[in-house]
Design a protein around this motif. Structure first.
Motif, short mmCIF file in Angstrom:
data_model
loop_
_atom_site.label_atom_id
_atom_site.label_comp_id
_atom_site.label_asym_id
_atom_site.label_seq_id
_atom_site.Cartn_x
_atom_site.Cartn_y
_atom_site.Cartn_z
N TYR A 83 0.82 -1.22 0.00
CA TYR A 83 0.00 0.00 0.00
C TYR A 83 0.85 1.27 0.00
CZ TYR A 83 0.88 0.42 5.07
OH TYR A 83 1.47 0.56 6.31
N ILE A 129 -6.44 -8.58 2.84
CA ILE A 129 -7.89 -8.40 2.72
C ILE A 129 -8.56 -9.77 2.72
CG2 ILE A 129 -9.76 -7.51 1.27
CD1 ILE A 129 -7.72 -5.59 0.01
N VAL A 143 -16.67 -2.29 5.75
CA VAL A 143 -15.23 -2.58 5.78
C VAL A 143 -14.70 -2.35 7.18
CG1 VAL A 143 -12.97 -1.99 4.81
CG2 VAL A 143 -15.03 -1.85 3.37
N VAL A 145 -11.04 -2.22 9.25
CA VAL A 145 -9.58 -2.14 9.11
C VAL A 145 -8.97 -2.28 10.50
CG1 VAL A 145 -7.63 -0.78 8.33
CG2 VAL A 145 -9.82 -0.63 7.11
N VAL A 181 -9.71 -5.98 6.75
CA VAL A 181 -8.36 -5.60 6.30
C VAL A 181 -7.44 -5.53 7.51
CG1 VAL A 181 -6.97 -3.87 5.10
CG2 VAL A 181 -9.38 -4.21 4.45
N VAL A 216 -7.07 2.05 1.25
CA VAL A 216 -8.39 1.42 1.37
C VAL A 216 -9.46 2.31 0.76
CG1 VAL A 216 -10.16 0.69 3.04
CG2 VAL A 216 -7.76 0.02 3.39
N ILE A 220 -10.89 0.02 -2.11
CA ILE A 220 -11.72 -1.05 -1.54
C ILE A 220 -13.03 -1.23 -2.31
CG2 ILE A 220 -13.10 0.22 0.17
CD1 ILE A 220 -11.15 -3.08 0.70
N VAL A 230 -16.59 2.54 6.64
CA VAL A 230 -15.31 1.98 7.07
C VAL A 230 -15.16 2.16 8.58
CG1 VAL A 230 -12.80 2.11 6.86
CG2 VAL A 230 -14.25 2.44 4.84
#
Length: 722
Positions: A83, A129, A143, A145, A181, A216, A220, A230
Motif C-alpha cells: 500500500y 484483505i 469494511v 480495518v 483488512v 483502502v 476497496i 469503514v
C-alpha cells in the motif's frame, strides 16, 4: 430420567441383548462421536480487481453456527498487497494497486526484536484483505480495518491471531457480509524518530497507517467494499493509534477515510512524549547506537546499518536502560549533562510515562511564524470525532508492557541490595537506584537473580514492600519540585553541579528546595483503597501490589475511557471485558539467542507479562474471543473450554456488526456499560456500572472509585494531562 433418555437406554439394552444371543450384528448402532469437519484445500484464483489482475487464494473455513452446527464457508484472501513504499526515516509514499499483483502469500513483517511468522524486512508496508467468496465490485459491503498492538515495538497484521477468515466466513453465513483488512506499519526506532520542525514530525508508523487508510479509501470499492462505511479497529497501541487518527482532520475529518472506530484497551491516561522529550529520546538512541558500534566494530560498515539499529533498539528496551530513564524522568527537573551518567542531559515531562513506552508517537509542536511555541493537543484533549466503541479489560495493567517492564523491577532490586534502603522519600530512592544501577556488577546481580528464578518463585515473590509501594507510586506519576527563595517566594531551580557524578545541586539563590510526590498522588494514597498496607506479612505486600495495579487501571484505562464516552459529541459505546480466560495469552520465550539468532531464550520483560496474566483479563485477553481464534499472540494453540467457545462464537459476531454501535450507546446519567464475562452477554447491559462494579472502601469512593477519584480531582485530565 426424561422420556428421551429412557428411550435411548432401552434401545441400547435391546441392541446389546440382540448382540449376545444371535450371530448377527446389532441392527441399532451405538452412538459415535462424529469426525470433525475439516476445511477443503485452498486454491489459487485470478480475479479482475478494478484495472488490475490479482492472483489471490480461495480458502475453505469451518465455522460453528450459533446453533452449534459446523459448516464450511468459502472466503477469498488477498495477502501482502503493497500500500506504500518507504525510505528509512522518511514518511512513506502511497503506492497504487499495480496492474498485476501476486496476493497469494503474506508479505514481510516489519523489523522488530521479536519472532514473527513472516520474514522481517524494512519493505513491510503491506496489507491483507479477507472477503466473502464471489463478491463483486460495487456491492458496498461494510469494511473493517484492524491496526495491531504491541507497544509500538512489535506485532504484524499477518499473525495468526488477527486473521479475518473466521469472522468474515461467519458474516457471510449469517447474512451480514463484510470485508476485513489488516496491515503492517513501521515499529520501534524505524517507526518513531524525532524530526526538528513545527510542521513536520517523525511519527512514521502513524504516517504509514494514514497511507493504508488512504489506500483502502481509493481501492476497496473494487473489492466490493463501501468507502463510506469503514470502521477502523485498534487494540493496545493500535487503539492508541486510532486515538491519534481521530484527531487528524485530514484522515477523520467529516468521515474522510473512516466513519466509525473501535478502540480496545486505549490507555487514554498515558502521557505521550512532548516534542522536547522526543528530541532527547532520539539523542539517547543515537548514543546507544554509538555504544553498539564500539562494542561490535564489525558492524560499522554501511551494509550493517540496519543490524546496528536493531541491536541498539534491543538494548534501549532492556529493563535496566528503561529503569534508568524512568527514574530520571520521574524527577521534576530538566537534568543537565552529567559526565559518566547522562552525557546529553534528560528533560522531563509532567510524568515519566513516555520512558515506559519509548517508541510511542510524540506530540507535535504547534507553531507561530515558524517558531515552536507549545505542544499540540493530545488525543484525550481532542475527543472523539466519529462514532466510537471503546473499552478496557478488567486487569489491563497486569500485562501491559509499559508497566511491568520497569516498575516491578524495583522491589526485586531493593530485596537484593546488600544494605537495603529504608528511605520513604521518592527522590532519594530514585537517586540511590540510579547510582546503584551504574555498576555493572549490580546490574548482573539483578539479571542473574531473575533468570535463575522459576515461574513459581517469580509468582510468589511478586510483591510490593510498603516503602517501595509509596515511592514507586509517586515516581510513576512524577515528583513535584517546590522552591522558595529567602523571602519565601517560589522560584525556579536551574543550577546543578555538572562535575558531580550524582544529582547534587550547587548553592543557588534559594533557601528551600523540596522534591516530593505530586499532591494528587499523596491524596490518592491517603484513600483507604490505595493506602499502603503493613509489611508485616506476605499477604499485605501482595495487597500493595494489587492496589498499585488498581490505581493504574482506574487512572490510565477505565476512568479515561469512561470520561471520553461521557463527554463525546459523537455517540459512543462503552464496554468492559471481564472474562477471566482459562488460558494465558502470553509466552515469555521471546528473547533472541545471540549465537543462533533464534527467539527461544527466556525474556525477563515478557516473563513479567506472563505472570501478570495468570489471573484475570489482562491486556489482549479479548482477542481470541473477538476473532474466534484459539491461538496465543505467538500463534501457539490454546484449548478453550465449552463456555469459552460459546463466548468466542457470540462476541466475534457482535464485534463486526452494526448492533455494537446502535444497541449499547453510552449515557452518562445511566452509566450503562456492555459487560462481557460469559456467553449471553449481549442481552444485558450493566447500569450504574461504576457504583455496581467498582465500589470503594473509602467514604469518598463509595459511589464508585472512578466517580470518587474524579470528584477528588485525581484523574489524569484534571492534572498531568491538563
Amino acid at each position: 430420567m426424561t422420556l428421551l433418555h429412557r428411550s435411548l437406554v432401552a434401545i441400547a439394552i435391546s441392541a446389546s441383548l440382540a448382540g449376545c444371543y444371535t450371530d448377527t450384528e446389532a441392527t441399532v448402532p451405538m452412538p459415535e462421536n462424529p469426525e470433525p469437519l475439516l476445511p477443503l484445500p485452498a486454491e489459487e484464483i485470478s480475479l479482475e480487481i478494478g484495472d488490475s489482475i490479482v492472483n489471490a487464494m480461495k480458502e475453505s473455513v469451518v465455522i460453528t453456527t450459533l446453533e452449534g452446527e459446523e459448516k464450511r464457508v468459502n472466503v477469498e484472501t488477498f495477502k501482502g498487497i503493497e500500500y506504500a513504499t518507504q525510505t528509512r526515516f522518511e514518511h512513506s509514499e502511497y503506492a497504487p494497486l499495480a496492474d498485476e499483483v501476486d496476493a497469494t502469500e503474506f508479505g514481510y513483517a516489519c523489523m522488530q526484536n521479536r519472532a514473527t511468522a513472516q520474514t522481517q524486512d524494512e519493505d513491510c508496508l503491506n496489507l491483507n484483505i479477507w472477503r466473502p467468496a464471489g463478491v463483486d465490485a460495487g456491492e458496498d459491503l461494510p469494511v473493517y480495518v484492524f491496526i495491531h498492538g504491541g507497544d509500538f515495538e512489535y506485532g504484524s497484521g499477518s499473525e495468526a491471531l488477527v486473521h479475518g477468515d473466521t469472522v468474515v466466513a461467519q458474516g457471510r453465513d449469517d447474512g451480514k457480509p463484510f470485508i476485513y483488512v489488516s496491515l503492517n506499519y513501521r515499529l520501534g526506532a524505524l517507526g518513531t524518530q524525532w524530526v526538528e520542525g513545527s510542521k513536520v514530525d517523525g511519527n512514521y508508523g502513524l504516517g504509514d497507517q494514514k497511507r493504508a487508510l488512504e489506500w483502502v479509501h481509493n481501492n476497496i470499492a473494487s473489492f466490493g467494499g463501501a468507502i463510506d462505511n469503514v470502521t477502523v479497529i485498534g487494540q493496545g497501541s493500535g487503539a492508541m493509534s486510532v486515538g491519534f487518527l481521530q484527531q487528524d482532520e485530514s484522515i477523520a475529518g467529516e468521515g474522510k477515510y473512516f466513519q466509525r472506530a473501535i478502540m480496545q484497551s486505549n490507555p487514554y491516561g498515558f502521557e505521550y512524549p512532548s516534542y522536547r522529550v522526543a528530541k532527547a529520546n532520539s539523542e539517547r538512541m543515537q548514543e546507544i547506537v554509538e555504544e553498539v558500534m564500539e562494542e561490535n566494530p564489525s558492524l560499522i560498515s554501511p551494509e550493517h546499518d540496519l543490524n546496528i539499529i536493531m541491536q541498539a533498539q534491543a538494548k534501549s528496551l532492556g529493563g535496566v536502560e528503561q529503569l534508568k530513564n524512568w527514574l530520571t524522568r520521574s524527577l521534576p527537573i530538566d537534568i543537565p549533562s552529567i559526565p559518566g551518567v547522562f552525557p546529553g542531559g534528560i528533560p522531563s515531562d509532567n510524568t515519566p510515562m513516555s520512558s515506559l513506552m519509548p517508541f510511542a508517537p510524540y506530540i507535535k509542536c504547534d507553531s507561530w511564524l515558524g517558531t515552536c511555541l507549545k505542544d499540540a493537543k493530545t488525543p484525550i484533549e481532542s475527543g472523539l470525532s466519529v462514532k466510537t466503541v471503546l473499552g478496557t479489560n478488567a486487569n489491563e495493567t497486569n500485562g501491559s508492557g509499559m508497566l511491568f517492564r520497569v516498575t516491578f523491577l524495583i522491589p526485586f532490586i531493593i530485596e537484593n541490595w546488600p544494605d537495603s534502603t529504608t528511605s520513604k522519600e521518592p527522590a532519594k530512592m530514585a537517586q540511590e537506584l540510579i547510582e546503584w544501577l551504574n555498576y555493572e556488577h549490580n546490574v548482573a546481580l539483578v539479571e542473574n537473580k531473575l533468570i535463575s528464578m522459576t515461574e513459581d518463585d517469580f509468582s510468589a515473590e511478586l510483591t510490593m514492600p510498603k516503602t517501595a509501594y509509596s515511592a514507586v507510586t509517586s515516581l510513576f506519576f512524577g515528583l513535584k519540585l517546590s522552591i522558595e527563595d529567602d523571602e519565601g517566594e517560589e522560584g525556579v531551580l536551574s543550577c546543578f553541579d555538572e562535575d558531580s557524578e550524582t544529582l547534587e545541586m550547587i548553592e543557588c539563590v534559594v533557601s528551600k528546595v523540596d522534591i516530593s510526590g505530586q499532591p494528587e498522588i499523596q491524596d490518592a494514597l491517603n484513600l483507604k483503597d490505595f493506602s499502603p498496607s503493613s509489611e508485616a506479612d506476605l499477604g499485605s505486600a501482595i495487597d500493595n501490589m494489587k492496589q498499585f495495579g488498581t490505581l493504574l487501571n482506574d487512572t490510565l484505562f477505565d476512568g479515561p475511557a469512561r470520561h471520553m464516552a461521557a463527554n463525546s459529541t459523537e455517540t459512543a459505546t462503552l464496554y468492559r471485558f471481564d472474562k477471566k480466560p482459562s488460558f494465558n495469552m502470553w509466552n515469555y520465550n521471546t528473547a533472541q539467542d545471540e549465537e543462533t539468532g533464534e527467539y527461544s531464550e527466556l525474556s525477563i520483560l515478557d516473563l513479567f507479562k506472563t505472570i501478570g496474566c495468570i489471573s484475570g483479563a489482562c491486556n489482549g485477553s479479548e482477542l481470541p474471543f473477538m476473532f474466534n481464534k484459539a491461538v496465543r499472540f505467538d500463534g501457539s494453540e490454546i484449548h478453550p473450554n465449552t463456555g469459552e467457545k460459546a463466548l468466542m462464537n457470540e462476541m466475534s459476531r457482535l464485534w463486526f456488526s452494526e448492533e455494537l454501535f446502535t444497541n449499547y450507546q453510552y449515557s452518562d446519567s445511566a452509566d450503562n456499560v456492555l459487560v462481557i464475562e460469559a456467553e449471553g452477554f449481549s442481552d444485558t447491559t450493566t447500569y450504574d456500572w461504576d457504583y455496581v462494579t467498582n465500589p470503594g472502601v473509602d467514604p469518598k469512593l463509595r459511589q464508585g472509585r472512578l466517580t470518587g477519584l474524579e470528584e477528588q480531582g485525581l484523574m489524569p485530565w484534571q492534572w498531568y494531562l491538563n
